[in-house]
Design a protein around this motif. Structure first.
Motif, mmCIF file in Angstrom:
data_model
loop_
_atom_site.group_PDB
_atom_site.id
_atom_site.type_symbol
_atom_site.label_atom_id
_atom_site.label_comp_id
_atom_site.label_asym_id
_atom_site.label_seq_id
_atom_site.Cartn_x
_atom_site.Cartn_y
_atom_site.Cartn_z
ATOM 1 N N ILE A 99 8.907 -12.891 4.066
ATOM 2 C CA ILE A 99 8.993 -12.084 2.840
ATOM 3 C C ILE A 99 8.608 -10.659 3.213
ATOM 4 C CG2 ILE A 99 8.073 -11.790 0.502
ATOM 5 C CD1 ILE A 99 9.304 -14.397 0.499
ATOM 6 N N PRO A 100 9.425 -9.666 2.860
ATOM 7 C CA PRO A 100 9.067 -8.292 3.241
ATOM 8 C C PRO A 100 7.815 -7.818 2.518
ATOM 9 C CG PRO A 100 10.999 -8.324 1.809
ATOM 10 C CD PRO A 100 10.684 -9.743 2.107
ATOM 11 N N LEU A 101 6.888 -7.268 3.298
ATOM 12 C CA LEU A 101 5.605 -6.821 2.752
ATOM 13 C C LEU A 101 5.371 -5.363 3.083
ATOM 14 C CD1 LEU A 101 3.286 -9.726 3.982
ATOM 15 C CD2 LEU A 101 4.047 -9.378 1.652
ATOM 16 N N LYS A 102 4.633 -4.692 2.203
ATOM 17 C CA LYS A 102 4.259 -3.299 2.467
ATOM 18 C C LYS A 102 3.240 -3.256 3.591
ATOM 19 C CE LYS A 102 4.216 -1.277 -1.867
ATOM 20 N NZ LYS A 102 3.464 -0.748 -3.003
ATOM 21 N N CYS A 103 2.325 -4.216 3.577
ATOM 22 C CA CYS A 103 1.227 -4.229 4.543
ATOM 23 C C CYS A 103 0.612 -5.613 4.565
ATOM 24 C CB CYS A 103 0.163 -3.220 4.134
ATOM 25 S SG CYS A 103 -0.447 -3.588 2.500
ATOM 26 N N MET A 104 -0.293 -5.820 5.486
ATOM 27 C CA MET A 104 -1.031 -7.080 5.507
ATOM 28 C C MET A 104 -2.212 -6.942 4.561
ATOM 29 S SD MET A 104 0.304 -9.281 7.493
ATOM 30 C CE MET A 104 -0.957 -10.462 7.934
ATOM 31 N N VAL A 105 -2.528 -8.029 3.891
ATOM 32 C CA VAL A 105 -3.700 -8.009 3.015
ATOM 33 C C VAL A 105 -4.754 -8.913 3.635
ATOM 34 C CG1 VAL A 105 -4.568 -8.517 0.713
ATOM 35 C CG2 VAL A 105 -2.238 -7.691 0.993
ATOM 36 N N PHE A 135 -13.950 -8.622 -1.358
ATOM 37 C CA PHE A 135 -13.077 -7.457 -1.297
ATOM 38 C C PHE A 135 -11.798 -7.839 -0.581
ATOM 39 C CE2 PHE A 135 -15.839 -3.980 -2.592
ATOM 40 C CZ PHE A 135 -17.101 -4.512 -2.428
ATOM 41 N N ALA A 136 -10.673 -7.317 -1.060
ATOM 42 C CA ALA A 136 -9.424 -7.468 -0.323
ATOM 43 C C ALA A 136 -8.882 -6.074 -0.070
ATOM 44 C CB ALA A 136 -8.413 -8.291 -1.109
ATOM 45 N N PHE A 137 -8.452 -5.841 1.160
ATOM 46 C CA PHE A 137 -7.929 -4.523 1.528
ATOM 47 C C PHE A 137 -6.496 -4.647 2.008
ATOM 48 C CE2 PHE A 137 -11.810 -2.145 1.255
ATOM 49 C CZ PHE A 137 -12.810 -3.055 1.544
ATOM 50 N N ALA A 138 -5.723 -3.601 1.767
ATOM 51 C CA ALA A 138 -4.389 -3.511 2.334
ATOM 52 C C ALA A 138 -4.546 -2.781 3.651
ATOM 53 C CB ALA A 138 -3.480 -2.722 1.399
ATOM 54 N N SER A 139 -3.987 -3.341 4.720
ATOM 55 C CA SER A 139 -4.169 -2.726 6.038
ATOM 56 C C SER A 139 -3.579 -1.325 6.017
ATOM 57 C CB SER A 139 -3.466 -3.564 7.104
ATOM 58 O OG SER A 139 -2.085 -3.627 6.821
ATOM 59 N N GLY A 140 -4.301 -0.391 6.604
ATOM 60 C CA GLY A 140 -3.789 0.970 6.672
ATOM 61 C C GLY A 140 -3.902 1.726 5.373
ATOM 62 N N THR A 197 -12.903 -7.407 7.398
ATOM 63 C CA THR A 197 -11.460 -7.563 7.226
ATOM 64 C C THR A 197 -10.710 -7.012 8.430
ATOM 65 O OG1 THR A 197 -11.430 -5.551 5.901
ATOM 66 C CG2 THR A 197 -11.391 -7.638 4.711
ATOM 67 N N GLU A 198 -11.293 -6.002 9.089
ATOM 68 C CA GLU A 198 -10.636 -5.510 10.304
ATOM 69 C C GLU A 198 -10.579 -6.612 11.350
ATOM 70 O OE1 GLU A 198 -12.384 -1.900 11.786
ATOM 71 O OE2 GLU A 198 -11.984 -0.901 9.878
ATOM 72 N N ARG A 199 -11.679 -7.381 11.440
ATOM 73 C CA ARG A 199 -11.711 -8.474 12.405
ATOM 74 C C ARG A 199 -10.722 -9.566 12.015
ATOM 75 N NH1 ARG A 199 -17.579 -9.663 12.285
ATOM 76 N NH2 ARG A 199 -18.110 -7.529 11.824
ATOM 77 N N VAL A 200 -10.632 -9.829 10.703
ATOM 78 C CA VAL A 200 -9.681 -10.844 10.233
ATOM 79 C C VAL A 200 -8.263 -10.396 10.556
ATOM 80 C CG1 VAL A 200 -8.772 -12.009 8.191
ATOM 81 C CG2 VAL A 200 -11.221 -11.648 8.412
#
Lengths: 276, 226
Positions: free
Chosen positions: B130-136, B167-172, B202-205
């Motif tokens: 599925i096309p994604l903007k970024c990894m979550v 917390f959930a972050f969008a990569s970048g 989350t960076e490590r994940v």
């Protein structure tokens, strides 16, 4: 001539709002204003009426602008959970019916209602110490069911629902109950009514990121429809945070979150003044 | 202060994942952190029902199933959390009038379930193509009664904590979190501290996810080359 021109313009504006609600809102947001003329951090007028429902043991009606929510609490006696013999129960249910908005259908609770019910249930655990509802350890305890019904949905039902729950719990009067171990019957003295101990008061403030453009406090229905993110801040009476809940993919920066929390702190005193 | 499993305060549990296990779903991923294990399956883009389809984008639907018993409002809440997080990260405009269905099954819950569910879904969406903007990526931390903050708490630690923060972050995207759920009794300072710890976690994940996906892609390339 002027009157007809103005009347025609008003009709045109209403039509525009109906047909292109998104564009209508964008016209205002582009000029850094809200369509009702409110400030970005201004909450609507709050009105709380305790004891609105005489058949419920505790109740409150909350009006936040045009959003109207009623909370009624009924108390029943039941057996406590085997794992928690000294605790009673408090269940919360938020009802969003077609009566409050054309968005909702009759029948099973919508996702929005279920999520609101669950979130308010989690918040309610801070409100009351369930062991204060115990009548006799392991045998009898009060079970409170709080039904929060939205009568009119003009945005920000969650804030109104939380305030209604807090006010209804404060309004709640329970008769003094005694458990007769010989007969296993609980008798209640209707003349001796007492309040329940409120552990913490909850003061909610919801902020919404409208159309990725700006963060507004206490969005009404039109603004909520264009929300790309929402932030709920709940404080207790001492200025400590009880809940910070951000949903939606829109970006609310750390600085914006801090500003919202500061505004929520001021909002706490605004709500307290109305509740008292 | 030592944690029951002797971890450091900012140490995550052992992360594990496997992609593409379900041969019925278009994509799937199992993600586990210690004993917490979640499986996420993606069906999509598939045909959407006429009454729920959107003309210009795909509809994202989430189903969350608990480990034991029938779904309750608690699971509806989780569904809403996952949907709100991924709804706009999925490039839905590429697939109008379709449905992307995310089914999340909790296999075993031992704390930090919501972040595991978000991480599993992120991996499953990649597996499904599925096309994604970024990894979550998501992480949870808890502030304990002795004021220490621990990352990736177990259920035992959560039950004893004064507050928990997911917390959930969008990569970048460093400007702000995608999803925040902070509960309990806490100050803004504690919140900010948890924010920083979770951002690091989350960076490590994300690094872990990258390794897992690279492994899968290399393996598939070898198989198709052979």
């Amino acid at each position: 001539m002027v009157e007809t021109g103005q009347a025609a313009a008003a009709v045109a504006m209403q039509t525009f709002e109906r047909i292109h609600p998104v564009e209508f809102q964008r016209r205002f947001l582009g000029q850094n204003t809200r369509h009702t003329g409110r400030e970005f951090n201004q909450f609507r007028a709050l009105k709380v009426i305790k004891g609105a429902i005489s058949t419920a043991q505790g109740s409150a009606t909350v009006r936040l602008g045009n959003t109207t929510v009623v909370c009624g609490i009924k108390a029943e006696v039941c057996e406590p959970d085997v794992k928690r013999p000294t605790a009673g129960y408090l269940t919360t249910n938020v009802e969003l019916s077609p009566m409050c908005s054309a968005r909702f259908r009759a029948g099973a609770p919508s996702d929005e209602a279920q999520v609101a019910s669950e979130h308010i249930y989690r918040l309610s655990m801070h409100l009351l110490d369930l062991t204060s509802l115990c009548i006799e350890s392991g045998k009898a305890a009060w079970s409170l069911s709080a039904d929060i019904v939205c009568l009119k949905h003009d945005g920000n039902v969650v804030d109104a629902a939380v305030i209604a729950l807090v006010a209804a719990i404060e309004d709640l009067r329970l008769p003094r109950a005694e458990f007769d171990s010989a007969t296993g019957v609980v008798s209640a003295d209707k003349e001796a009514l007492g309040h329940v101990d409120v552990k913490k008061r909850l003061f909610p403030a919801t902020f919404v990121l409208v159309d990725d453009l700006c963060v507004v406090a206490d969005a009404d229905d039109a603004e909520e429809q264009m929300a790309t993110a929402s932030l709920l801040v709940v404080m207790d009476g001492e200025g400590k945070l009880v809940n910070l809940w951000k949903r939606g993919a829109g970006v609310i920066s750390r600085e914006a979150v801090e500003q919202c929390v500061e505004r929520a702190r001021e909002r706490m005193s605004e709500i307290a003044k109305v509740l008292d | 202060m030592s944690r029951p499993d002797r971890r450091e305060a900012s140490q995550l549990r052992a992360l594990n994942c496997s992609l593409g296990q379900s041969n019925r779903a278009d994509g799937s991923a199992q993600f586990s952190a210690g004993n917490t294990s979640v499986v996420s399956g993606i069906y999509g883009p598939v045909e959407a029902k006429v009454y729920e389809e959107k003309l210009d984008r795909a509809v994202v639907e989430v189903k969350f199933r608990p480990d034991i018993g029938a779904p309750t409002t608690k699971d509806k809440w989780m569904e809403s959390a996952i949907r709100n997080t991924f709804e706009r990260e999925i490039l839905a405009h590429l697939h109008p009038r379709t449905l992307v269905q995310i089914v999340v099954q909790l296999r075993e819950g031992d704390g930090s379930v919501d972040s595991a569910a978000i991480n599993a879904t992120s991996l499953a969406l990649v597996d499904a193509g599925i096309p994604l903007k970024c990894m979550v990526t998501a992480a949870t931390c808890a502030v304990l009664s002795d004021d220490t903050t621990v990352v990736d708490p177990t259920q035992e630690e959560i039950d004893a904590a004064r507050s928990t923060h997911t917390f959930a972050f969008a990569s970048g995207s460093p400007t702000g979190p995608l999803y925040v759920d902070s509960r309990g009794e806490f100050t803004m300072d504690e919140y900010n501290h948890c924010y920083d710890l979770c951002a690091l976690a989350t960076e490590r994940v994300l690094a872990f996810m990258r390794t897992a996906i690279e492994g899968k892609v290399t393996k598939e390339a070898k198989i198709s080359a052979a």
